[in-house]
Scaffold this motif. Structure first.
Motif, PDB file in Angstrom:
ATOM      1  N   SER A 341      23.016  39.351  43.516  1.00 49.22           N
ATOM      2  CA  SER A 341      23.427  40.620  42.919  1.00 49.22           C
ATOM      3  C   SER A 341      24.733  40.410  42.163  1.00 49.22           C
ATOM      4  O   SER A 341      25.573  39.604  42.556  1.00 49.22           O
ATOM      5  CB  SER A 341      23.598  41.696  43.994  1.00 49.22           C
ATOM      6  N   THR A 342      24.898  41.156  41.065  1.00 53.93           N
ATOM      7  CA  THR A 342      26.034  40.930  40.181  1.00 53.93           C
ATOM      8  C   THR A 342      26.695  42.239  39.772  1.00 53.93           C
ATOM      9  O   THR A 342      26.146  43.328  39.968  1.00 53.93           O
ATOM     10  CB  THR A 342      25.591  40.193  38.907  1.00 53.93           C
ATOM     11  N   THR A 343      27.861  42.102  39.151  1.00 51.30           N
ATOM     12  CA  THR A 343      28.571  43.226  38.555  1.00 51.30           C
ATOM     13  C   THR A 343      29.248  42.736  37.284  1.00 51.30           C
ATOM     14  O   THR A 343      29.076  41.570  36.898  1.00 51.30           O
ATOM     15  CB  THR A 343      29.602  43.805  39.544  1.00 51.30           C
ATOM     16  N   ASP A 344      30.027  43.596  36.615  1.00 54.05           N
ATOM     17  CA  ASP A 344      30.758  43.220  35.404  1.00 54.05           C
ATOM     18  C   ASP A 344      29.821  42.629  34.354  1.00 54.05           C
ATOM     19  O   ASP A 344      29.999  41.495  33.897  1.00 54.05           O
ATOM     20  CB  ASP A 344      31.881  42.237  35.723  1.00 54.05           C
ATOM     21  N   ALA A 345      28.804  43.407  33.960  1.00 55.67           N
ATOM     22  CA  ALA A 345      27.824  42.964  32.960  1.00 55.67           C
ATOM     23  C   ALA A 345      27.218  41.625  33.344  1.00 55.67           C
ATOM     24  O   ALA A 345      27.003  40.753  32.507  1.00 55.67           O
ATOM     25  CB  ALA A 345      28.451  42.890  31.569  1.00 55.67           C
ATOM     26  N   ARG A 347      28.424  39.163  35.008  1.00 55.14           N
ATOM     27  CA  ARG A 347      29.275  37.971  34.944  1.00 55.14           C
ATOM     28  C   ARG A 347      29.953  37.630  36.259  1.00 55.14           C
ATOM     29  O   ARG A 347      30.576  36.576  36.377  1.00 55.14           O
ATOM     30  CB  ARG A 347      30.333  38.155  33.844  1.00 55.14           C
ATOM     31  N   GLN A 348      29.855  38.500  37.244  1.00 50.90           N
ATOM     32  CA  GLN A 348      30.474  38.264  38.544  1.00 50.90           C
ATOM     33  C   GLN A 348      29.436  38.455  39.641  1.00 50.90           C
ATOM     34  O   GLN A 348      28.740  39.474  39.672  1.00 50.90           O
ATOM     35  CB  GLN A 348      31.643  39.236  38.768  1.00 50.90           C
ATOM     36  N   ALA A 349      29.329  37.480  40.530  1.00 54.31           N
ATOM     37  CA  ALA A 349      28.380  37.565  41.636  1.00 54.31           C
ATOM     38  C   ALA A 349      28.997  38.349  42.792  1.00 54.31           C
ATOM     39  O   ALA A 349      30.112  38.064  43.221  1.00 54.31           O
ATOM     40  CB  ALA A 349      27.989  36.177  42.108  1.00 54.31           C
ATOM     41  N   VAL A 350      28.270  39.338  43.285  1.00 57.63           N
ATOM     42  CA  VAL A 350      28.722  40.137  44.427  1.00 57.63           C
ATOM     43  C   VAL A 350      28.209  39.528  45.729  1.00 57.63           C
ATOM     44  O   VAL A 350      28.927  39.442  46.725  1.00 57.63           O
ATOM     45  CB  VAL A 350      28.241  41.593  44.284  1.00 57.63           C
ATOM     46  N   THR A 351      26.959  39.121  45.730  1.00 63.60           N
ATOM     47  CA  THR A 351      26.359  38.465  46.890  1.00 63.60           C
ATOM     48  C   THR A 351      25.659  37.206  46.412  1.00 63.60           C
ATOM     49  O   THR A 351      25.246  37.117  45.253  1.00 63.60           O
ATOM     50  CB  THR A 351      25.333  39.392  47.583  1.00 63.60           C
ATOM     51  N   PRO A 352      25.532  36.198  47.304  1.00 65.14           N
ATOM     52  CA  PRO A 352      26.011  36.158  48.689  1.00 65.14           C
ATOM     53  C   PRO A 352      27.526  35.966  48.758  1.00 65.14           C
ATOM     54  O   PRO A 352      28.123  35.522  47.785  1.00 65.14           O
ATOM     55  CB  PRO A 352      25.275  34.938  49.265  1.00 65.14           C
ATOM     56  N   PRO A 353      28.128  36.294  49.916  1.00 65.75           N
ATOM     57  CA  PRO A 353      29.582  36.171  50.073  1.00 65.75           C
ATOM     58  C   PRO A 353      30.045  34.750  49.796  1.00 65.75           C
ATOM     59  O   PRO A 353      29.421  33.776  50.217  1.00 65.75           O
ATOM     60  CB  PRO A 353      29.807  36.553  51.546  1.00 65.75           C
ATOM     61  N   GLY A 354      31.127  34.638  49.076  1.00 65.92           N
ATOM     62  CA  GLY A 354      31.732  33.338  48.818  1.00 65.92           C
ATOM     63  C   GLY A 354      31.235  32.639  47.572  1.00 65.92           C
ATOM     64  O   GLY A 354      31.858  31.668  47.109  1.00 65.92           O
ATOM     65  N   LEU A 355      30.129  33.107  46.980  1.00 66.81           N
ATOM     66  CA  LEU A 355      29.582  32.411  45.822  1.00 66.81           C
ATOM     67  C   LEU A 355      30.494  32.527  44.610  1.00 66.81           C
ATOM     68  O   LEU A 355      30.779  31.533  43.935  1.00 66.81           O
ATOM     69  CB  LEU A 355      28.192  32.948  45.483  1.00 66.81           C
ATOM     70  N   GLN A 356      30.985  33.728  44.322  1.00 60.12           N
ATOM     71  CA  GLN A 356      31.836  33.888  43.157  1.00 60.12           C
ATOM     72  C   GLN A 356      33.123  33.095  43.299  1.00 60.12           C
ATOM     73  O   GLN A 356      33.618  32.498  42.332  1.00 60.12           O
ATOM     74  CB  GLN A 356      32.151  35.374  42.920  1.00 60.12           C
TER      75      GLN A 356
END
Length: 444
Positions: A341-345, A347-356
């Motif tokens: 799952s992502t956010t910011d168009a 460009r940022q991964a929300v899940t899984p934890p630690g991936l971004q």
């Protein structure tokens, strides 16, 4: 171009059992407050694939049984189908909702524009077109005589042999950075490729040294927006112009637009519908995905102002060629993974934890780099994108990000290997995580 809520309805309808079809249709109509007494009109078009005729007839059967009206245009490109719908929805103000109307409108605009420019010593313009063995070949042949001999078109991969998009087409040319199969290119010949339904286009040529140069969607958007902005400056008009890109856009094109051309750039989620709606917020909105989907949007008043300076087109062409030299080509590699799952168009991964956090640390190791991962909108995969100042660095970064996805998403089976090319790699969804469902992290 469906709204997200209607995409959900479409998915629900597609997954319904036959005996539940009526109930699902009623549920959708109630949720959206659809007036079932209102007359419905459906525009239908199809491509050249063998399955299309049967599918088209199924649509006709469905519309007929529900008491709707339809017009079946038969064989159409996707842009032609969009044109027919728009003409009908504007009551003919945009143009005539016929094939003839389409050809006349577009060819007239092209001929009028090219009258304002010389042709670098050539009496006629010539263009080699890779039609991806799709519908574009058939329709471009129909349109040729509308150009009044102002353009000579030579078609390749015209569907007479070969498979749709196999070793040809816009996606092949962009991914492999080389001409399609069956097209020999001489120095500085103008060439372009459609995709199968002719709603993507990329341009390319060989220079005097035989080096391949691709003008993909990012460069097309840069050329168009820069050209339009310079025209507006010349005629003293201050209009709101913006370029809309996705996270997949070449980072150097974004920097060039913002820092050199001083054109504002906006980022949306992947998909033409997101780009299109954002572009409509400006007096002039330009959007292209890197793969060749795109256009420029502006009002009739803006059109007239631009035409006042069209005689400067040849000078703009020389400036455009110089501008292309200032854009550094950054290479990207895309690999298939599942699901984040992502956010910011996107460009940022929300899940899984630690991936971004892991991606951020990896990006810091390389110059002019960035990377992101996102779930595909059409396949059970996650796409890994990496960009850096060289092919080698981009390859390394893509591999390391792929490993992070594999590790943090609970991958099993063979780990991602370095050195593969995304365009040449296809993974079965069962390879790493077992059979996939809509909620599983699947695909290596």
């Amino acid at each position: 171009m469906l709204a997200p809520s209607w995409e959900e309805h479409a998915t629900c309808l597609a997954n319904a059992e036959e005996q539940d079809m009526q109930r699902v249709l009623i549920d959708i109509s109630e949720k959206e407050a659809v007036n079932l007494q209102q007359d419905a009109f459906v525009v239908i078009g199809r491509d050249t694939r063998p399955s299309s005729e049967k599918l088209s007839q199924s649509v006709i059967d469905g519309v007929t049984v529900l008491g709707g009206q339809f017009h079946d245009y038969g064989l159409l490109t996707t842009p032609q189908l969009h044109y027919m719908v728009y003409c009908r929805n504007t009551g003919g103000r945009y143009g005539k909702a016929t094939i003839e109307g389409y050809y006349q409108k577009l060819s007239k605009a092209f001929v009028e524009l090219t009258k304002q420019a010389s042709c670098s010593g050539d009496e006629y313009r010539s263009l080699k077109v890779d039609c991806a063995n799709g519908i574009g070949a058939l329709k471009l042949r129909e349109m040729e005589h509308y150009f009044s001999q102002g353009l000579s078109v030579q078609l390749f991969n015209d569907g007479s042999k070969g498979k749709l998009n196999h070793l040809c087409g816009a996606d092949f040319v962009k991914s492999h950075q080389k001409p399609p199969q069956g097209m020999e290119i001489k120095s500085n010949e103008r060439c372009c490729s459609f995709d199968g339904d002719a709603d993507r286009i990329v341009y390319y040529y060989h220079d005097a040294d035989g080096h391949f140069h691709l003008i993909d969607g990012d460069k097309i958007a840069t050329l168009i927006s820069s050209f339009l902005k310079e025209l507006l400056v010349e005629i003293g008009e201050s209009l709101n112009i913006g370029v809309v890109q996705t996270a997949y856009a070449n980072g150097s094109s974004t920097r060039y637009l913002e820092e050199v051309m001083k054109v504002p750039v906006y980022c949306t989620k992947t998909g033409v519908k997101h780009l299109h709606h954002k572009a409509q917020e400006f007096d002039i909105g330009v959007y292209f995905e890197a793969n060749g989907h795109g256009t420029a949007l502006f009002s009739t008043a803006v059109e007239m102002k631009i035409k006042q300076s069209a005689e400067q087109l040849e000078d703009k062409k020389r400036k455009a060629a110089k501008m292309l030299e200032n854009i550094i080509d950054l290479f990207n590699q895309v690999a298939d993974r599942r699901v984040i799952s992502t956010t910011d168009a996107e460009r940022q991964a929300v899940t899984p934890p630690g991936l971004q956090e892991a991606i951020n640390d990896l990006v810091k190791k390389y110059k002019l780099s960035r990377a992101f991962v996102r779930p595909s909108g059409t396949e059970d995969v996650v796409r890994v994108y990496a960009e850096a100042d060289s092919q080698e660095s981009a390859d390394h970064l893509a591999h390391e990000v792929s490993l992070a996805v594999f590790q943090l998403a609970g991958g099993i089976g063979e780990r991602p290997q370095p050195g593969y090319k995304a365009a040449e790699t296809t993974h079965n969804i069962n390879n790493a995580f077992g059979p996939g469902t809509a909620n599983e992290h699947t695909v290596p």
